[in-house]
Design a protein around this motif. Sequence first.
Motif, PDB file in Angstrom:
ATOM      1  N   TYR A   1       1.158  -0.956   0.260  1.00 28.53           N
ATOM      2  CA  TYR A   1       0.193   0.319   0.048  1.00 28.53           C
ATOM      3  C   TYR A   1       1.129   1.398  -0.238  1.00 28.53           C
ATOM      4  CZ  TYR A   1      -3.617  -3.355   1.266  1.00 28.53           C
ATOM      5  OH  TYR A   1      -4.826  -3.919   1.390  1.00 28.53           O
ATOM      6  N   SER A   2       0.361   2.389  -0.503  1.00 27.43           N
ATOM      7  CA  SER A   2       1.216   3.316  -0.908  1.00 27.43           C
ATOM      8  C   SER A   2       1.001   4.505   0.239  1.00 27.43           C
ATOM      9  CB  SER A   2       0.942   4.213  -1.905  1.00 27.43           C
ATOM     10  OG  SER A   2       0.095   4.318  -2.211  1.00 27.43           O
ATOM     11  N   SER A   3      -0.344   3.543   0.758  1.00 25.36           N
ATOM     12  CA  SER A   3      -0.989   5.492   1.886  1.00 25.36           C
ATOM     13  C   SER A   3      -1.675   4.339   3.067  1.00 25.36           C
ATOM     14  CB  SER A   3      -2.193   5.901   1.037  1.00 25.36           C
ATOM     15  OG  SER A   3      -2.978   7.587   2.374  1.00 25.36           O
ATOM     16  N   TYR A   4      -1.301   5.341   4.154  1.00 21.17           N
ATOM     17  CA  TYR A   4      -1.202   4.682   5.724  1.00 21.17           C
ATOM     18  C   TYR A   4      -2.275   5.425   6.420  1.00 21.17           C
ATOM     19  CZ  TYR A   4       1.374   0.345   4.678  1.00 21.17           C
ATOM     20  OH  TYR A   4       1.439  -0.960   3.797  1.00 21.17           O
ATOM     21  N   SER A   5      -2.990   5.584   7.104  1.00 23.78           N
ATOM     22  CA  SER A   5      -3.724   6.540   8.041  1.00 23.78           C
ATOM     23  C   SER A   5      -4.094   5.721   9.194  1.00 23.78           C
ATOM     24  CB  SER A   5      -4.313   6.921   7.005  1.00 23.78           C
ATOM     25  OG  SER A   5      -4.216   7.846   5.899  1.00 23.78           O
ATOM     26  N   TYR A   6      -4.075   6.262  10.230  1.00 24.64           N
ATOM     27  CA  TYR A   6      -5.344   5.769  11.598  1.00 24.64           C
ATOM     28  C   TYR A   6      -5.783   6.972  12.191  1.00 24.64           C
ATOM     29  CZ  TYR A   6      -1.242   7.113  14.804  1.00 24.64           C
ATOM     30  OH  TYR A   6      -0.014   7.722  15.232  1.00 24.64           O
TER      31      TYR A   6
ATOM     32  N   THR B   1      -4.165  10.435  11.706  1.00 20.36           N
ATOM     33  CA  THR B   1      -3.660  10.740  11.212  1.00 20.36           C
ATOM     34  C   THR B   1      -2.780   9.977   9.855  1.00 20.36           C
ATOM     35  OG1 THR B   1      -3.187  10.507  13.306  1.00 20.36           O
ATOM     36  CG2 THR B   1      -0.984  10.032  13.132  1.00 20.36           C
ATOM     37  N   HIS B   2      -2.196  10.993   9.403  1.00 21.12           N
ATOM     38  CA  HIS B   2      -0.855  10.082   8.609  1.00 21.12           C
ATOM     39  C   HIS B   2       0.387   9.429   8.555  1.00 21.12           C
ATOM     40  CE1 HIS B   2      -4.669  11.525   6.220  1.00 21.12           C
ATOM     41  NE2 HIS B   2      -4.563  12.038   7.330  1.00 21.12           N
ATOM     42  N   VAL B   3       0.695   8.435   8.259  1.00 25.33           N
ATOM     43  CA  VAL B   3       2.100   7.637   8.183  1.00 25.33           C
ATOM     44  C   VAL B   3       2.356   7.777   7.177  1.00 25.33           C
ATOM     45  CG1 VAL B   3       3.991   6.171   9.796  1.00 25.33           C
ATOM     46  CG2 VAL B   3       1.824   6.963  10.407  1.00 25.33           C
ATOM     47  N   ASP B   4       3.943   8.542   6.425  1.00 29.51           N
ATOM     48  CA  ASP B   4       4.786   7.919   5.310  1.00 29.51           C
ATOM     49  C   ASP B   4       5.308   7.342   5.626  1.00 29.51           C
ATOM     50  OD1 ASP B   4       6.730   8.121   3.421  1.00 29.51           O
ATOM     51  OD2 ASP B   4       6.905   9.736   2.929  1.00 29.51           O
TER      52      ASP B   4
ATOM     53  N   ASP C   1      -3.675  -4.434  15.400  1.00 24.90           N
ATOM     54  CA  ASP C   1      -4.852  -5.663  16.148  1.00 24.90           C
ATOM     55  C   ASP C   1      -4.727  -5.739  17.486  1.00 24.90           C
ATOM     56  OD1 ASP C   1      -4.514  -6.780  13.034  1.00 24.90           O
ATOM     57  OD2 ASP C   1      -2.215  -7.521  14.321  1.00 24.90           O
ATOM     58  N   GLN C   2      -3.588  -5.410  18.014  1.00 23.55           N
ATOM     59  CA  GLN C   2      -3.623  -4.762  20.029  1.00 23.55           C
ATOM     60  C   GLN C   2      -4.879  -3.249  19.834  1.00 23.55           C
ATOM     61  OE1 GLN C   2       0.320  -3.940  19.995  1.00 23.55           O
ATOM     62  NE2 GLN C   2       0.898  -5.586  20.994  1.00 23.55           N
ATOM     63  N   ALA C   3      -5.319  -2.894  19.059  1.00 21.09           N
ATOM     64  CA  ALA C   3      -6.527  -1.480  19.229  1.00 21.09           C
ATOM     65  C   ALA C   3      -6.071  -0.907  19.666  1.00 21.09           C
ATOM     66  CB  ALA C   3      -7.950  -2.917  19.910  1.00 21.09           C
ATOM     67  N   PHE C   4      -4.983  -0.436  19.432  1.00 21.38           N
ATOM     68  CA  PHE C   4      -4.499   0.939  20.060  1.00 21.38           C
ATOM     69  C   PHE C   4      -4.573   2.605  18.083  1.00 21.38           C
ATOM     70  CE2 PHE C   4      -0.744  -1.277  22.006  1.00 21.38           C
ATOM     71  CZ  PHE C   4      -1.443  -1.191  23.592  1.00 21.38           C
ATOM     72  N   ILE C   5      -5.166   0.890  17.043  1.00 20.98           N
ATOM     73  CA  ILE C   5      -5.567   2.240  16.366  1.00 20.98           C
ATOM     74  C   ILE C   5      -6.445   1.220  15.650  1.00 20.98           C
ATOM     75  CG2 ILE C   5      -3.100   3.373  16.515  1.00 20.98           C
ATOM     76  CD1 ILE C   5      -2.844   1.590  14.342  1.00 20.98           C
ATOM     77  N   ASP C   6      -7.204   2.346  14.382  1.00 18.78           N
ATOM     78  CA  ASP C   6      -7.816   1.434  13.669  1.00 18.78           C
ATOM     79  C   ASP C   6      -7.241   1.796  12.153  1.00 18.78           C
ATOM     80  OD1 ASP C   6      -9.658   0.724  12.405  1.00 18.78           O
ATOM     81  OD2 ASP C   6     -11.305   2.512  12.292  1.00 18.78           O
ATOM     82  N   LEU C   7      -6.528   1.194  11.477  1.00 16.30           N
ATOM     83  CA  LEU C   7      -5.251   1.394  10.862  1.00 16.30           C
ATOM     84  C   LEU C   7      -6.510   1.400   9.358  1.00 16.30           C
ATOM     85  CD1 LEU C   7      -2.771   1.763   9.702  1.00 16.30           C
ATOM     86  CD2 LEU C   7      -2.843  -0.528   8.666  1.00 16.30           C
TER      87      LEU C   7
END
Length: 352
Positions: free
Chosen positions: A119-124, A152-155, A179-185
């Motif tokens: 994937y080129s784009s990761y946000s959570y 929150t966007h992550v490069d 997976d640990q429910a810290f973020i919704d990716l």
Amino acid sequence: NIRNVVHYDIPRSLESYSQEIGRAGRDGEESHCMLYLCAEDLHLRESFARGDLPSKQSVTALLNQVFAKKPEVTDRGLSIEGNLYAESKDFDIKQTVLKNIYAQLELRFGLLRETTPKYSSYSYKAIAPTTKDTTAPAQAIRAVAKKAATLTHVDVDAAARAFGLNRNDIVAKLNLWHDQAFIDLRTSGVVNIYRVLQTLPSTKAEKQRIIDELYAELGLREQQDLSRGQEVMDLINGSTCFSRTLAEHFGDGLPGGEEDCGHCSWCETHKAVKVITPQPKPFDDSVFQRVLRAVPDRDDARFLARVAFGIGSPRVTAAKLSGSTVFGSMEQYDFRVLLEKFDSVCKGANGR
């Protein structure tokens, strides 16, 4: 317990037809199969067959771009990237055909091998704090993270470079937090990765050889699709038992070596189904000129022919031509005639 199978349109091939009518009467009870056929159906079938073949200019431009890419060292070896969505739009090639082209580059020419895409784009969306995670990937993510209104966007590539990490380490950490429910990716933008199996062609002659051979294979597939449709027509309009013809197509015969099944249209009447073909209309140059006025592009004769014949493509969609009055305005003509005439116009416009 299916009693009736009705074909309102011509099947794509004898294989399809055989499978579809074979659904009737599997319980041993009498069943009926009806096929409606009219000349207009052939236009739709031809549209499907010709809709997949891109122009040679499109394939040439695509492959020249692929061959010009500089492979990078990754955990999968020397690799290059490709985006089927973008390439489909840029080169007016359907994504299914793009996949076939890349498959040929692997299986026929031994140049590339598709690996797992990324994937080129990761946000959570943050759910719980991650500050207790002090690992290098966690620190890298927090260093480059940019918070927007809700996400929150992550490069991930920038994070990996900044901390001297592998990209996979950053992605793995994001997935773990999810997976640990810290973020919704949230992920988007699929990028295809191709491992380079041997040095990509660099000389003009070498590139042209591959382009010519690959395009010839695509053209052969188009002809095979058209031929399969014609086989269905020959079956329905033939002067032999339908069941025997179908059985022989698959290298078989009727039970007991019978010549006729006794219950198809031919066996009941011994009269071939009459083919009613509309008389070809004289070429209407005024409609042809209307297409040329509506579509000013002169770089691809097949694109113009598709618009006139009513065949969709990524470029046709992007130009919003599928809803125009000229789209399909020349569907009653032989596609090859249209292609020849538009090719003549394009060559004249480009001084060739």
